[in-house]
Design an enzyme around this catalytic site. Structure first.
Site, PDB file in Angstrom:
ATOM      1  N   LYS A  52     -18.052 -10.929  14.068  1.00 53.61           N
ATOM      2  CA  LYS A  52     -17.981 -11.471  12.575  1.00 53.61           C
ATOM      3  C   LYS A  52     -16.670 -11.435  12.164  1.00 53.61           C
ATOM      4  CE  LYS A  52     -23.031  -8.814  13.525  1.00 53.61           C
ATOM      5  NZ  LYS A  52     -23.163  -7.740  13.930  1.00 53.61           N
ATOM      6  N   GLN A  96     -23.461  -2.123  11.138  1.00 50.02           N
ATOM      7  CA  GLN A  96     -23.628  -2.285  12.589  1.00 50.02           C
ATOM      8  C   GLN A  96     -24.465  -1.145  13.239  1.00 50.02           C
ATOM      9  OE1 GLN A  96     -22.673  -5.472  14.219  1.00 50.02           O
ATOM     10  NE2 GLN A  96     -23.622  -4.343  16.018  1.00 50.02           N
ATOM     11  N   ASP A 119     -28.217  -9.406   6.863  1.00 51.47           N
ATOM     12  CA  ASP A 119     -29.061  -9.089   7.949  1.00 51.47           C
ATOM     13  C   ASP A 119     -30.707  -9.175   7.426  1.00 51.47           C
ATOM     14  OD1 ASP A 119     -27.406  -8.821  10.263  1.00 51.47           O
ATOM     15  OD2 ASP A 119     -27.391  -6.290  10.174  1.00 51.47           O
TER      16      ASP A 119
END
Ligand SMILES: NC(=O)c1ccc[n+]([C@@H]2O[C@H](COP(=O)([O-])OP(=O)(O)OC[C@H]3O[C@@H](n4cnc5c(N)ncnc54)[C@H](OP(=O)(O)O)[C@@H]3O)[C@@H](O)[C@H]2O)c1
Length: 309
Positions: A52, A96, A119
């Site tokens: 990412k 994460q 997200d």
């Protein structure tokens, strides 16, 4: 022969558009920024976060990698989120998952400013998505829709069957398909006669987390199969169950000691009209959509008009 949907090419096209958008934002003096929070040392998470951060660098997005220790407390993580919420150079906050057991994941994700929730996991964004309002949609489900649209697969009026109802994949993908005017059926572990339902699908989305669970008998020939599953096979027995005689896979398995299979059995792809391979399909869109969401968040927060994506 089934048509294979090339996730790499689709992801590259989206990233190209994001890079152009980043260029346009630079003209307004704006550089989108992503904070990537990686707690502890989970090998898979380290790889995901590295990819990412690397994607940010490629596209001209600023990134800040923050790595709290594995024994970090919920309170310390909440303080970190509050700091990131307040920082003007950060448009997107990515935490994460999975987090260590002592950290209250739900409390933490709920503390993220919905405007920076790239997200798309915050209940405010989930609610907006459901209500058909502008929202940051979860990346993998958004990627599924991009794959279908960019591959000119019609969604409106089609029967889409989604197997899986998780908050991060199954539910949002079903809502997005509904917004695209599909007739949507959502299946889960309590669904009776699952094969009967999946056989009715024009578009079948599998987000289950079980290797090769959707077998050829569960699929109507010619259907579009979208495989979200990512399951790592490490034993010879499992490998042979799916890939015996596949020389290319065999070489990769010998080299790495593992291979990836989706939630759809490879034999089912043979009767599909169209399908996303694993690896090389949906998985590659997730990071592209995260980049897209970060740029979108940067625009939305500053109320700059949306162009391109
Ligand atoms: N970047 C990506 O491409 C990406 C991103 C996220 C996830 N994934 C992959 O996608 C898969 C699903 O992830 P997830 O997070 O949604 O998993 P999850 O939270 O474990 O949800 C799995 C869903 O599958 C359903 N299910 C389980 N067994 C079933 C059965 N026997 N029959 C019918 N339904 C069944 C469950 O039903 P119940 O609700 O009834 O338990 C649940 O709704 C995993 O392989 C994951 O690795 C990929």
């Amino acid at each position: 022969m089934a048509r294979i949907l090339d996730g790499a090419a689709l992801a590259a096209a989206i990233k190209q558009e994001v890079a152009e958008e980043v260029g346009r934002l630079a003209a307004h003096g704006v550089r989108p920024g992503l904070a990537a929070v990686l707690v502890g040392h989970v090998a898979a998470s380290e790889i995901y976060v590295r990819n990412k951060v690397q994607a940010c660098a490629e596209l001209g997005i600023y990134s800040d990698l923050i790595t709290p220790a594995a024994d970090v407390s919920t309170e310390a993580m909440l303080d970190l989120v509050a700091t990131l919420n307040a920082r003007d150079d950060i448009d997107g906050i990515l935490i994460q998952l999975p987090l260590p057991p002592q950290v209250d994941s739900k409390r933490l994700l709920d503390a993220i400013d919905p405007a920076k929730d790239v997200d798309g996991f915050h209940p405010v964004n989930a609610g907006r998505l459901l209500a058909g309002r502008p929202a940051l949609a979860p990346c993998t489900p958004a990627g599924v829709i991009e794959i279908l649209k960019r591959s000119n697969i019609s969604i409106a009026g089609q029967h889409a069957v989604v197997v899986g109802r998780s908050d991060i994949v199954g539910k949002p993908v079903a809502i997005l398909l509904l917004h695209e005017n599909a007739t949507v059926t959502i299946c889960h572990s309590k669904t009776r006669n699952l094969g009967e339902v999946t056989r009715q699908a024009d578009i079948l989305v599998a987000a289950i987390g079980r290797p090769g669970f959707i077998t050829p008998e569960m699929v109507t020939p010619g259907a579009t199969l979208i495989d979200v599953g990512i399951n790592r096979l490490t034993t010879r027995e499992d490998f042979d169950r799916f890939f015996k005689g596949d020389a290319k896979r065999e070489a990769a398995f010998a080299k790495r000691g593992s291979t990836i299979v989706g939630d759809i059995h490879p034999k089912a792809f043979e009767i599909a009209g169209t399908y996303t391979p694993v690896p090389g399909g949906v998985g590659l869109l997730t990071i592209a959509m995260l980049m897209s969401n970060t740029v979108r968040a940067a625009r939305m927060r500053r109320e700059l008009p949306r162009r391109g994506l």
